[in-house]
Design an enzyme around this catalytic site. Structure first.
Site, mmCIF file in Angstrom:
data_model
loop_
_atom_site.group_PDB
_atom_site.id
_atom_site.type_symbol
_atom_site.label_atom_id
_atom_site.label_comp_id
_atom_site.label_asym_id
_atom_site.label_seq_id
_atom_site.Cartn_x
_atom_site.Cartn_y
_atom_site.Cartn_z
ATOM 1 N N LYS A 66 0.800 -1.231 0.000
ATOM 2 C CA LYS A 66 0.000 0.000 0.000
ATOM 3 C C LYS A 66 0.835 1.285 0.000
ATOM 4 O O LYS A 66 0.406 2.302 -0.537
ATOM 5 C CB LYS A 66 -0.933 0.025 1.222
ATOM 6 C CG LYS A 66 -2.095 -0.949 1.127
ATOM 7 C CD LYS A 66 -3.032 -0.765 2.303
ATOM 8 C CE LYS A 66 -4.130 -1.793 2.300
ATOM 9 N NZ LYS A 66 -5.110 -1.573 3.380
ATOM 10 N N ASP A 102 -9.902 3.049 2.631
ATOM 11 C CA ASP A 102 -9.991 2.384 3.938
ATOM 12 C C ASP A 102 -10.589 3.308 5.009
ATOM 13 O O ASP A 102 -11.485 2.919 5.759
ATOM 14 C CB ASP A 102 -8.600 1.937 4.418
ATOM 15 C CG ASP A 102 -8.119 0.687 3.704
ATOM 16 O OD1 ASP A 102 -8.956 -0.132 3.284
ATOM 17 O OD2 ASP A 102 -6.890 0.532 3.573
#
Ligand code: NAP
Length: 280
Positions: A66, A102
């Protein structure tokens, strides 16, 4: 021709994103497949290039890529930049744009339980990637106070330095300090992996000083009901597991790729079925 979407991670075999995203595509009558691609860290740059070469519609990015993936993209959205990580890549005619869904995925699930987070006192347990995403959106959403408590206090201090400046009062605590001041918080969020299957008998902290009606939330969704959530519920807390966050982050990625809103209930149902059929 079917569009192809996917997930880059290492490992990826456990991921429920493929069944969840394919359920969403099918429900929207979009001809698409979603594959989990096992991408080793040393292959990440080539894998990102392949998004253009193979004309993938977009991909999700998971552990451990990420952060590293950001340098290979043409553009990174402001919120993903603040969070310091990308979990969604959109391929716009060969131009790769990174987003992070997220944090917002989590906030949307929290807002189903609490209506507002403005002015709330919040404690986050953990100082990893998920903690940074959640802390960033909560500061942007104007919580009043945000405490980060972590096993390794130095990591919590480092995280605090990287959070956006807002009007939120921020502070680092040890887990023991947080345990003794739990009654001061409106929302307590576990972002550590403590309590996750197969270690479901563990909890990240003692709830002795918890006050009634506090929101206690766990990012874990396997098991759906962690030891922390079970204990909190028994003490009169309102509880929230990580399933909503997982579904919402996937739904937001889907919206970036297709500009359509997927059916989140259908997405939830396939994940629940995979987890053992229990409704939360
Ligand atoms: P990460 O970056 O590796 O961070 C892990 C955190 O957990 C660190 O704060 C670490 O503390 C703490 N920790 C790990 N083992 C511990 C132990 N035995 N005792 C105390 N603390 C411990 O991981 P992450 O990406 O932030 O993910 C964290 C959790 O969030 C995972 O359970 C993941 O599944 C969940 N998550 C859920 C979603 C969702 O969609 N629901 C999305 C993302 C993540 P130290 O700093 O002291 O090592």
């Amino acid at each position: 021709m079917k569009k192809v979407f996917g997930l880059f991670g290492y490992p990826v075999h456990h991921s429920m994103s493929p069944i969840m995203q394919e359920a969403a595509f099918s429900d929207c009558d979009i001809m698409a497949n979603y594959h989990a691609f096992l991408v080793k860290p040393e292959q990440l740059k080539e894998a990102v290039k392949s998004i253009r070469a193979l004309q993938l519609g977009g991909v999700n990015v998971t552990i451990p890529h990420k952060v590293a993936v950001m340098e290979y993209l043409d553009e990174v959205d402001e919120e993903a930049r603040q969070i310091g990580a990308v979990n969604t890549i959109v391929n716009r005619n060969g131009r790769l744009i990174g987003y992070n869904t997220d944090g917002r995925g989590y906030l949307e699930s929290l807002l189903e339980l609490t209506e507002t987070v403005v002015g709330k006192n919040v404690a986050i347990i953990g100082a990893g990637g998920a903690a940074r995403a959640v802390a960033t959106v909560l500061i942007n959403a104007q919580v009043s106070q945000l405490v980060i408590a972590n096993r390794t206090v130095l990591k919590a201090e480092a995280l605090l330095q990287r959070l956006p400046n807002g009007n939120t009062v921020t502070e680092v605590m040890s887990i023991a300090e947080l345990e003794h001041t739990l009654h001061k918080f409106d929302i307590i969020i576990n972002t550590t992996s403590v309590g996750m299957s197969p270690h479901a008998d563990e909890s990240p902290l003692s709830l002795t000083h918890l006050k009634e009606n506090t929101v206690v939330s766990d990012l874990i969704y396997n098991p759906l009901q962690t030891k922390l959530l079970m204990e909190a519920e028994a003490m009169g807390a309102l509880t929230l597991n990580g399933l909503g966050m997982f579904v919402n982050q996937g739904a937001l990625s889907f919206e970036y790729w297709t500009e359509q809103k997927p059916n989140r209930q259908k997405m939830t149902d396939v994940v629940l079925k995979q987890l053992g059929g229990i409704r939360c």
